[in-house]
Design a protein around this motif. Structure first.
Motif, PDB file in Angstrom:
ATOM      1  N   ARG A 333       0.818  -1.221   0.000  1.00  0.00           N
ATOM      2  CA  ARG A 333       0.000   0.000   0.000  1.00  0.00           C
ATOM      3  C   ARG A 333       0.845   1.263   0.000  1.00  0.00           C
ATOM      4  NH1 ARG A 333      -5.222  -1.445   3.863  1.00  0.00           N
ATOM      5  NH2 ARG A 333      -6.094  -3.023   2.459  1.00  0.00           N
ATOM      6  N   THR A 334       2.168   1.100  -0.004  1.00  0.00           N
ATOM      7  CA  THR A 334       3.067   2.264  -0.090  1.00  0.00           C
ATOM      8  C   THR A 334       3.151   2.716  -1.551  1.00  0.00           C
ATOM      9  OG1 THR A 334       4.992   0.875  -0.497  1.00  0.00           O
ATOM     10  CG2 THR A 334       4.469   1.339   1.813  1.00  0.00           C
ATOM     11  N   PRO A 335       3.605   3.942  -1.803  1.00  0.00           N
ATOM     12  CA  PRO A 335       3.715   4.412  -3.203  1.00  0.00           C
ATOM     13  C   PRO A 335       4.556   3.472  -4.068  1.00  0.00           C
ATOM     14  CG  PRO A 335       4.020   6.242  -1.682  1.00  0.00           C
ATOM     15  CD  PRO A 335       3.946   5.004  -0.830  1.00  0.00           C
ATOM     16  N   ARG A 336       5.678   2.992  -3.532  1.00  0.00           N
ATOM     17  CA  ARG A 336       6.546   2.091  -4.300  1.00  0.00           C
ATOM     18  C   ARG A 336       5.851   0.756  -4.571  1.00  0.00           C
ATOM     19  NH1 ARG A 336       9.199   0.578  -7.619  1.00  0.00           N
ATOM     20  NH2 ARG A 336      11.257  -0.375  -7.601  1.00  0.00           N
ATOM     21  N   GLY A 337       5.088   0.312  -3.593  1.00  0.00           N
ATOM     22  CA  GLY A 337       4.338  -0.931  -3.759  1.00  0.00           C
ATOM     23  C   GLY A 337       3.264  -0.785  -4.820  1.00  0.00           C
ATOM     24  N   LEU A 338       2.563   0.333  -4.788  1.00  0.00           N
ATOM     25  CA  LEU A 338       1.470   0.541  -5.751  1.00  0.00           C
ATOM     26  C   LEU A 338       1.995   0.762  -7.163  1.00  0.00           C
ATOM     27  CD1 LEU A 338      -0.904   2.658  -3.500  1.00  0.00           C
ATOM     28  CD2 LEU A 338      -1.228   0.290  -4.270  1.00  0.00           C
ATOM     29  N   GLU A 339       3.206   1.296  -7.250  1.00  0.00           N
ATOM     30  CA  GLU A 339       3.831   1.439  -8.566  1.00  0.00           C
ATOM     31  C   GLU A 339       4.037   0.054  -9.209  1.00  0.00           C
ATOM     32  OE1 GLU A 339       8.177   2.848  -9.611  1.00  0.00           O
ATOM     33  OE2 GLU A 339       7.163   4.308  -8.315  1.00  0.00           O
ATOM     34  N   LEU A 340       4.383  -0.918  -8.376  1.00  0.00           N
ATOM     35  CA  LEU A 340       4.642  -2.278  -8.866  1.00  0.00           C
ATOM     36  C   LEU A 340       3.368  -3.069  -9.151  1.00  0.00           C
ATOM     37  CD1 LEU A 340       7.522  -3.667  -6.600  1.00  0.00           C
ATOM     38  CD2 LEU A 340       7.602  -3.407  -9.076  1.00  0.00           C
ATOM     39  N   VAL A 341       2.377  -2.939  -8.283  1.00  0.00           N
ATOM     40  CA  VAL A 341       1.215  -3.833  -8.369  1.00  0.00           C
ATOM     41  C   VAL A 341      -0.112  -3.112  -8.149  1.00  0.00           C
ATOM     42  CG1 VAL A 341       2.497  -5.895  -7.663  1.00  0.00           C
ATOM     43  CG2 VAL A 341       1.458  -4.442  -5.915  1.00  0.00           C
ATOM     44  N   GLY A 342      -0.099  -1.776  -8.251  1.00  0.00           N
ATOM     45  CA  GLY A 342      -1.339  -1.028  -8.085  1.00  0.00           C
ATOM     46  C   GLY A 342      -2.240  -1.212  -9.288  1.00  0.00           C
ATOM     47  N   PRO A 343      -3.496  -0.755  -9.167  1.00  0.00           N
ATOM     48  CA  PRO A 343      -4.458  -0.976 -10.266  1.00  0.00           C
ATOM     49  C   PRO A 343      -3.974  -0.422 -11.602  1.00  0.00           C
ATOM     50  CG  PRO A 343      -5.358   0.520  -8.559  1.00  0.00           C
ATOM     51  CD  PRO A 343      -4.114  -0.077  -8.008  1.00  0.00           C
ATOM     52  N   ARG A 344      -3.300   0.736 -11.589  1.00  0.00           N
ATOM     53  CA  ARG A 344      -2.894   1.336 -12.875  1.00  0.00           C
ATOM     54  C   ARG A 344      -1.855   0.487 -13.605  1.00  0.00           C
ATOM     55  NH1 ARG A 344      -5.707   5.818 -13.488  1.00  0.00           N
ATOM     56  NH2 ARG A 344      -6.296   6.943 -11.619  1.00  0.00           N
ATOM     57  N   TYR A 345      -0.999  -0.221 -12.848  1.00  0.00           N
ATOM     58  CA  TYR A 345      -0.024  -1.094 -13.518  1.00  0.00           C
ATOM     59  C   TYR A 345      -0.748  -2.139 -14.362  1.00  0.00           C
ATOM     60  CZ  TYR A 345       3.838  -4.182 -14.563  1.00  0.00           C
ATOM     61  OH  TYR A 345       4.770  -4.928 -15.237  1.00  0.00           O
ATOM     62  N   PHE A 346      -1.908  -2.571 -13.861  1.00  0.00           N
ATOM     63  CA  PHE A 346      -2.662  -3.621 -14.556  1.00  0.00           C
ATOM     64  C   PHE A 346      -3.672  -3.047 -15.550  1.00  0.00           C
ATOM     65  CE2 PHE A 346      -1.389  -5.760 -10.561  1.00  0.00           C
ATOM     66  CZ  PHE A 346      -0.750  -6.864 -11.093  1.00  0.00           C
ATOM     67  N   GLY A 347      -3.586  -1.751 -15.793  1.00  0.00           N
ATOM     68  CA  GLY A 347      -4.463  -1.157 -16.800  1.00  0.00           C
ATOM     69  C   GLY A 347      -5.844  -0.780 -16.292  1.00  0.00           C
ATOM     70  N   ILE A 348      -6.017  -0.739 -14.976  1.00  0.00           N
ATOM     71  CA  ILE A 348      -7.317  -0.334 -14.423  1.00  0.00           C
ATOM     72  C   ILE A 348      -7.271   1.168 -14.155  1.00  0.00           C
ATOM     73  CG2 ILE A 348      -8.894  -0.587 -12.458  1.00  0.00           C
ATOM     74  CD1 ILE A 348      -7.590  -3.436 -12.132  1.00  0.00           C
ATOM     75  N   ASP A 349      -8.227   1.879 -14.718  1.00  0.00           N
ATOM     76  CA  ASP A 349      -8.210   3.342 -14.626  1.00  0.00           C
ATOM     77  C   ASP A 349      -8.840   3.806 -13.305  1.00  0.00           C
ATOM     78  OD1 ASP A 349      -7.871   5.971 -15.269  1.00  0.00           O
ATOM     79  OD2 ASP A 349      -9.664   6.079 -16.535  1.00  0.00           O
ATOM     80  N   ALA A 350      -8.151   3.523 -12.216  1.00  0.00           N
ATOM     81  CA  ALA A 350      -8.663   3.927 -10.901  1.00  0.00           C
ATOM     82  C   ALA A 350      -7.491   4.026  -9.940  1.00  0.00           C
ATOM     83  CB  ALA A 350      -9.665   2.896 -10.380  1.00  0.00           C
ATOM     84  N   ASP A 351      -7.586   4.956  -9.001  1.00  0.00           N
ATOM     85  CA  ASP A 351      -6.574   5.005  -7.949  1.00  0.00           C
ATOM     86  C   ASP A 351      -6.835   3.873  -6.974  1.00  0.00           C
ATOM     87  OD1 ASP A 351      -5.205   7.255  -8.858  1.00  0.00           O
ATOM     88  OD2 ASP A 351      -6.695   8.600  -7.960  1.00  0.00           O
ATOM     89  N   TYR A 352      -5.780   3.499  -6.282  1.00  0.00           N
ATOM     90  CA  TYR A 352      -5.961   2.468  -5.271  1.00  0.00           C
ATOM     91  C   TYR A 352      -6.588   3.067  -4.020  1.00  0.00           C
ATOM     92  CZ  TYR A 352      -5.029  -0.873  -1.588  1.00  0.00           C
ATOM     93  OH  TYR A 352      -5.176  -1.719  -0.529  1.00  0.00           O
ATOM     94  N   ILE A 353      -7.665   2.429  -3.557  1.00  0.00           N
ATOM     95  CA  ILE A 353      -8.257   2.764  -2.261  1.00  0.00           C
ATOM     96  C   ILE A 353      -8.390   1.437  -1.523  1.00  0.00           C
ATOM     97  CG2 ILE A 353     -10.282   3.724  -1.070  1.00  0.00           C
ATOM     98  CD1 ILE A 353     -10.875   5.300  -3.653  1.00  0.00           C
ATOM     99  N   PRO A 354      -7.896   1.358  -0.293  1.00  0.00           N
ATOM    100  CA  PRO A 354      -7.959   0.083   0.425  1.00  0.00           C
ATOM    101  C   PRO A 354      -9.382  -0.459   0.462  1.00  0.00           C
ATOM    102  CG  PRO A 354      -6.552   1.625   1.606  1.00  0.00           C
ATOM    103  CD  PRO A 354      -7.185   2.394   0.487  1.00  0.00           C
ATOM    104  N   VAL A 355      -9.491  -1.768   0.344  1.00  0.00           N
ATOM    105  CA  VAL A 355     -10.808  -2.409   0.249  1.00  0.00           C
ATOM    106  C   VAL A 355     -11.711  -2.056   1.426  1.00  0.00           C
ATOM    107  CG1 VAL A 355      -9.889  -4.578   1.233  1.00  0.00           C
ATOM    108  CG2 VAL A 355     -12.017  -4.615  -0.083  1.00  0.00           C
ATOM    109  N   GLU A 356     -11.135  -1.968   2.637  1.00  0.00           N
ATOM    110  CA  GLU A 356     -11.967  -1.686   3.817  1.00  0.00           C
ATOM    111  C   GLU A 356     -12.536  -0.270   3.779  1.00  0.00           C
ATOM    112  OE1 GLU A 356      -8.749  -2.302   3.766  1.00  0.00           O
ATOM    113  OE2 GLU A 356      -7.625  -1.003   5.120  1.00  0.00           O
ATOM    114  N   GLU A 357     -11.837   0.651   3.069  1.00  0.00           N
ATOM    115  CA  GLU A 357     -12.372   2.017   2.925  1.00  0.00           C
ATOM    116  C   GLU A 357     -13.431   2.081   1.834  1.00  0.00           C
ATOM    117  OE1 GLU A 357      -9.455   5.159   2.577  1.00  0.00           O
ATOM    118  OE2 GLU A 357      -8.168   4.160   4.062  1.00  0.00           O
ATOM    119  N   ARG A 358     -13.194   1.323   0.769  1.00  0.00           N
ATOM    120  CA  ARG A 358     -14.158   1.346  -0.343  1.00  0.00           C
ATOM    121  C   ARG A 358     -15.529   0.852   0.101  1.00  0.00           C
ATOM    122  NH1 ARG A 358     -12.675   2.372  -5.636  1.00  0.00           N
ATOM    123  NH2 ARG A 358     -10.452   2.208  -6.123  1.00  0.00           N
ATOM    124  N   VAL A 359     -15.568  -0.098   1.023  1.00  0.00           N
ATOM    125  CA  VAL A 359     -16.864  -0.671   1.408  1.00  0.00           C
ATOM    126  C   VAL A 359     -17.390  -0.088   2.715  1.00  0.00           C
ATOM    127  CG1 VAL A 359     -16.395  -2.824   0.210  1.00  0.00           C
ATOM    128  CG2 VAL A 359     -15.833  -2.628   2.626  1.00  0.00           C
TER     129      VAL A 359
END
Lengths: 366, 366
Positions: A333-359
Motif C-alpha cells: 500500500r506504499t507508493p513504491r508498492g502501488l507502482e509495482l502492483v497497483g491498479p494502474r499497472y494492470f491497466g485499471i483506470d482507478a486510484d488504489y483505495i484500500p478495500v476496507e475504505e471502499r466498502v
C-alpha cells in the motif's frame, strides 16, 4: 521451529488457494509433489524468520510459467538439486534454507518439495503474501533487492543463470527462456541473506496459510454463527458480493490469462450485478459499476457452500460464489508498492483505495 | 605470431565478406569496431593454433542475432570485459586467448575488437570456415564439444549463462534471449581448451581471409590473365554462372532472411537462367533448373567488375554478378557434418554432391 507433514501440506495448499486470489495455479499438482517428497524424504522443518542468522544464504524456490503446463509436464526428480548446486557454486557458499517466493497457489508447495528433497529447512515467509503474475512483483523489489543472480532449470536438464540490470529485465529474459523450455520451469531468484529476508519478507505467511486452510476445512463445525460468518471472521475478509456466475469471458495475450466474470446477485444481493476482472489473479471487483476492491488487495471467489476458493481456471456458468476482499500486505500500500502492483499497472483506470475504505458504510449489501 | 593492424583488418574484412557466402552480415560495421579498438588499445597479436598450449583456456567471441540490428544498436564499451569476467569466474581460470567462431561476415571482426580491448591474443582459426545461421553449426559440434557454458551479454548490461543438454537447445534458448534483448547480443560459446581447439577448428582461416581480401583488392593489378581468371585462381573458386539480377524475392520467418534471387545470363551465359536461394547465407545455386552447388559448399556472388562480394542484403535488380562455388572445409563433407549443415537440413530436396563434382565436365558455360 516445527515439522511440516502431510496434514500440514493439505492445509497449507487449501489456504494457498485462497491467497492465490484466483491465480497462482491450483495448488493440487504442487500438493502431490510436496506430499511425494515428504513421503520419500521425510517431514520438512519450518523455521521462523527470526531463527535465521543474518548472514545465512537463502535460496527461494518457485516455478515460473503456466501452472496448467505444470500439470502436463511435471517437475522431474533432479531440478531442485541442480538449482541448489548452481546457487552454491555461484555464491561459493552453503545454502542455509529455502523459502517460498509466492504464498498463493502452486508456488506455496514447490519449496516444501525442494526442502524435503534437499534436506533444507524452509522459512515461514514469502515475498508477496499472495500470488502475482510477474516476478518483479515482490516485496524485495520494494526493498531494492535484485532478482538476480537467478538460476533456472527445466525438466530436461537445461539450465540458465541470469544477471540483469533491473528486475523487469529478469522478468523479460527469464520469461522468454521459460516459453522456449515449454512453458514451465523451476527457478531460484532473489537469493539473499538472512538480514534482507527478515527486513522485507512477509513473515509467518506459511503458518497463516495453514490456519486459513484448517479453518476452511472446519468452517461448518463451528458451534456458533453461520459458516459464512465464520469464514469472514477467520479470513478477516470483507464481503463484497454473492452471486451466480452468469458469464465468463476469457482471452489470452500469450503470456497471461485475461478475463472477466459476470455475476448475477443471489440472496441479499439479488437484483444487483457483480463483475470481477482478472489477469491470472483477480484484479478488480465491482458491483453495479462501482469498484469495491482492486489489486493489490486480494479478491477471492469462494464456493458459497464449501468456502473452497475458486481459481480463475475453475470459473464456470452457474457456479455460486461469495466474493471476498482481503487486505494485502501493508508494504503493497506504499507508493513504491502501488507502482509495482497497483491498479494502474494492470491497466485499471482507478486510484488504489484500500478495500476496507471502499466498502465503508456497507456498500456490500447495496 | 604476428600483429594485426588496420590494413590487415581491412583485408580480413574483405575476405570475410567472401567467406560469408552472402550471409554473416556485412563486415563493415564490425570493421569499424575492430579498427576503433586497435586505434585505442593497440594492434592485436595473431597466434597460430600450434602455438597454443593444450591446457590453455580459449574464449571464442561472437555476436548472435541480426547483423542489421547491430548497425543500429552497436556494441558498447563494456561487453567484452563482462563476457571475459563471466568466463574466468565460471571456470576459475585465466583465459589464454580469444578466437572467432565464424570467419565469414561480421563475426570475423568482433574477436579482433575483443582481443584489442582485453589485451588477449587471437588464434588464427574458427569453427566454420565460412558463415552459418545457427550456433550449433560449427566443427566443434561434430567433435562432440558442448556450446555451453555459454556467456551472453547485451549492451545494456544484462548477462546470462547457459548450460544446455545439446547444442540445439543452446541455439533455442540463446536465440530467445537474443530476441528479448533487442535482436543482437555479444557472446562467448564453445569455451574450450587448446587441445580441443587444435583438433576441431578450421586452422589458419584468418590468414586465408586476409589473403583473399588482399587478392580481391589487387585483382586488377595482376600482370597476366583477366581479373576474372585471377579471381577464380586465388579463390580456388568454381565458376557457376554470370548474370544480371532480374528479380529478388525476400521473406522472413522471424528468425532468418529467406529468399531467392533470379539471374538472367550475360556474356557466355546469355540465354540461360540462374537461381540462388538463401537463408541468411546462400544455400543452393542452379542453372536452367540444374543444381550446381549447395550448402555446405560456399556459394558467393561477386560484382563482375570489382569482384567485391555481394551479401544477400545487398542484392538488387540490375546488378551484374559472378556466381562462384568454393569448396567447404572437409569436415563438413562427412556424414556428421552434412547432418548439421547439409542441403536437407535447410529444406533442399537434394543429396549433397561436392561442387567440383557437380560441375565436372564444364556445366558452367552450359
Amino acid at each position: 521451529m516445527r515439522k511440516i507433514g502431510i496434514q500440514q501440506i493439505e492445509d497449507i495448499a487449501l489456504g494457498a488457494s485462497l491467497l492465490g486470489a484466483g491465480g497462482g495455479g491450483d495448488p493440487y499438482i504442487g500438493k502431490l509433489m510436496a506430499i511425494g517428497a515428504v513421503r520419500e524424504c521425510g517431514e520438512v522443518t519450518l523455521i521462523s524468520p527470526e531463527e535465521v542468522p543474518d548472514s545465512a544464504l537463502i535460496m527461494p524456490i518457485a516455478m515460473m510459467g503456466a501452472p496448467t503446463v505444470l500439470c502436463e509436464k511435471g517437475i522431474g526428480g533432479t531440478e531442485y538439486k541442480r538449482i541448489f548446486e548452481m546457487v552454491e557454486r555461484y555464491f561459493g557458499r552453503k545454502v542455509y534454507a529455502t523459502m517460498p517466493m509466492e504464498a498463493g497457489g502452486v508456488n506455496s508447495m514447490l519449496p516444501i518439495a525442494a526442502a524435503a528433497r534437499l534436506g533444507l529447512p524452509m522459512i515461514d515467509c514469502d515475498g508477496m503474501g499472495r500470488a502475482f503474475p510477474e516476478l518483479q512483483m515482490v516485496t524485495f523489489t520494494i526493498g531494492g533487492v535484485s532478482a538476480t543472480p537467478m538460476a533456472l532449470t527445466d525438466e530436461k536438464g537445461n539450465s540458465v543463470i541470469f544477471e540483469t540490470i533491473t528486475n523487469h529485465w529478469t522478468e523479460e529474459l527469464a520469461r522468454a527462456v521459460t516459453m522456449s523450455c515449454g512453458g514451465s520451469v523451476t527457478c531460484s531468484l532473489y537469493v539473499m541473506d538472512g538480514k534482507t529476508m527478515k527486513a522485507y519478507s512477509v513473515h509467518d505467511i506459511v503458518t497463516r496459510s495453514e490456519q486459513l486452510g484448517k479453518a476452511i476445512r472446519n468452517v461448518k463445525n463451528a458451534t456458533s454463527g453461520t459458516p459464512e460468518e465464520n469464514f469472514l471472521a477467520f479470513s478477516e475478509g470483507v464481503r463484497l458480493f454473492k452471486g451466480k456466475i452468469s458469464d465468463v469471458l476469457r482471452t489470452t495475450d500469450g503470456k497471461f490469462n485475461l478475463g472477466r466474470v459476470q455475476l448475477e446477485g443471489i440472496g441479499d444481493c439479488k437484483g444487483h450485478h457483480g463483475e470481477v476482472t482478472f489477469q491470472n489473479e483477480n484484479l478488480c471487483a465491482s458491483v453495479d459499476g462501482k469498484i469495491l476492491a482492486t489489486a493489490p488487495d486480494l479478491i477471492c471467489l469462494v464456493d458459497t457452500e464449501t468456502f473452497i476458493p475458486v481459481t480463475t481456471d475453475g470459473l464456470k456458468y452457474g457456479k455460486r460464489v461469495l466474493v471476498v476482499g482481503l487486505k494485502c500486505y501493508p508494504m503493497w500500500r506504499t507508493p513504491r508498492g502501488l507502482e509495482l502492483v497497483g491498479p494502474r499497472y494492470f491497466g485499471i483506470d482507478a486510484d488504489y483505495i484500500p478495500v476496507e475504505e471502499r466498502v465503508k458504510g456497507g456498500a456490500v449489501n447495496v
